[in-house]
Motif scaffolding. Structure first.
Motif, PDB file in Angstrom:
ATOM      1  N   ASP A  41       0.929  -1.301  -0.039  1.00  0.00           N
ATOM      2  CA  ASP A  41      -0.052   0.052  -0.079  1.00  0.00           C
ATOM      3  C   ASP A  41       0.794   1.190   0.194  1.00  0.00           C
ATOM      4  N   VAL A  42       1.990   1.089   0.809  1.00  0.00           N
ATOM      5  CA  VAL A  42       2.865   2.305   0.754  1.00  0.00           C
ATOM      6  C   VAL A  42       3.497   2.753  -0.490  1.00  0.00           C
ATOM      7  N   GLY A  43       3.737   1.512  -1.498  1.00  0.00           N
ATOM      8  CA  GLY A  43       4.026   1.856  -2.736  1.00  0.00           C
ATOM      9  C   GLY A  43       3.163   2.161  -3.655  1.00  0.00           C
ATOM     10  N   ASP A  44       2.006   1.754  -3.412  1.00  0.00           N
ATOM     11  CA  ASP A  44       0.899   2.488  -4.313  1.00  0.00           C
ATOM     12  C   ASP A  44       0.797   3.823  -3.904  1.00  0.00           C
ATOM     13  N   LEU A  45       0.756   4.370  -2.467  1.00  0.00           N
ATOM     14  CA  LEU A  45       0.779   5.799  -2.283  1.00  0.00           C
ATOM     15  C   LEU A  45       1.922   6.594  -2.712  1.00  0.00           C
ATOM     16  N   ALA A  46       3.185   5.922  -2.814  1.00  0.00           N
ATOM     17  CA  ALA A  46       4.214   6.506  -3.606  1.00  0.00           C
ATOM     18  C   ALA A  46       4.138   7.018  -4.817  1.00  0.00           C
ATOM     19  N   LEU A  61      -6.964  10.753  -9.616  1.00  0.00           N
ATOM     20  CA  LEU A  61      -5.771  10.841  -8.724  1.00  0.00           C
ATOM     21  C   LEU A  61      -6.424  11.122  -7.366  1.00  0.00           C
ATOM     22  N   ASP A  62      -7.042  12.117  -7.120  1.00  0.00           N
ATOM     23  CA  ASP A  62      -7.351  12.778  -5.580  1.00  0.00           C
ATOM     24  C   ASP A  62      -8.233  11.557  -4.922  1.00  0.00           C
ATOM     25  N   GLU A  63      -9.313  10.683  -5.446  1.00  0.00           N
ATOM     26  CA  GLU A  63      -9.784   9.776  -5.025  1.00  0.00           C
ATOM     27  C   GLU A  63      -8.976   8.611  -4.723  1.00  0.00           C
ATOM     28  N   ALA A  66      -6.752   9.563  -1.663  1.00  0.00           N
ATOM     29  CA  ALA A  66      -7.537   9.431  -0.229  1.00  0.00           C
ATOM     30  C   ALA A  66      -7.720   8.111   0.119  1.00  0.00           C
ATOM     31  N   HIS A  67      -8.144   7.121  -0.822  1.00  0.00           N
ATOM     32  CA  HIS A  67      -8.342   5.770  -0.832  1.00  0.00           C
ATOM     33  C   HIS A  67      -6.940   4.968  -0.202  1.00  0.00           C
ATOM     34  N   GLU A  68      -5.802   5.198  -0.737  1.00  0.00           N
ATOM     35  CA  GLU A  68      -4.775   4.740  -0.381  1.00  0.00           C
ATOM     36  C   GLU A  68      -4.387   4.972   0.902  1.00  0.00           C
ATOM     37  N   LEU A  69      -4.413   6.468   1.394  1.00  0.00           N
ATOM     38  CA  LEU A  69      -4.152   6.946   2.697  1.00  0.00           C
ATOM     39  C   LEU A  69      -5.067   6.123   3.832  1.00  0.00           C
ATOM     40  N   ALA A  70      -6.165   5.903   3.307  1.00  0.00           N
ATOM     41  CA  ALA A  70      -7.015   5.229   4.199  1.00  0.00           C
ATOM     42  C   ALA A  70      -6.602   3.934   4.563  1.00  0.00           C
TER      43      ALA A  70
END
Length: 107
Positions: A41-46, A61-63, A66-70
Motif C-alpha cells: 500500500d505504501v508503494g501504491d501511495l508513493a 488521482l485525488d480519489e 484518499a483511498h490509499e491513505l485510508a
C-alpha cells in the motif's frame, strides 16, 4: 468519527478479513503478512504522490490518493492493535517530544 471509533471500525474490518482469509486460504493472515500488505500500500501511495507531482497523472488521482491513505491508516491501526500499542497515546507522546525538540534553540 473519533480515534477510538476508527480503531474499533478497523478492528471489525480486520475480523471480517480474517474470516474471508480463513475461508479462502485455510487461515487468516499473520501480522507479518499484514505488514507486507502495508508495504504494498505504501508503494501504491508513493506512485500516487508522484501523480500529484505530475509524474504519474491519472484521472481519479485525488480519489485514489484518499483511498490509499485510508488503506495505509487501516494497516497502521491494525498493526497497533495486533501489538497492543496505544496508538493515540503514542502519537500524543511522540508529537510532544517532537514539538519540544523543535522548540529548542538550533533545532
Amino acid at each position: 468519527m473519533d480515534f477510538q471509533q476508527m480503531q474499533e471500525r478497523a478492528r471489525r474490518v480486520r475480523a471480517r478479513y480474517a474470516e474471508v482469509e480463513a475461508s479462502a486460504y485455510g487461515r487468516s493472515w499473520t501480522d507479518e503478512e499484514i505488514m507486507l500488505g502495508f508495504l504494498g500500500d505504501v508503494g501504491d501511495l508513493a506512485k500516487l504522490v508522484q501523480g500529484k507531482a505530475g509524474v504519474r497523472p491519472r484521472e481519479d488521482l485525488d480519489e485514489a490518493l484518499a483511498h490509499e491513505l485510508a488503506d495505509c491508516l487501516w494497516s497502521v491501526l491494525t498493526l497497533a492493535d495486533a501489538y497492543g500499542v496505544d496508538l493515540a497515546g503514542a502519537f500524543t507522546t511522540t508529537m510532544d517530544e517532537l514539538e519540544e525538540s523543535l522548540a529548542e534553540p538550533g533545532a
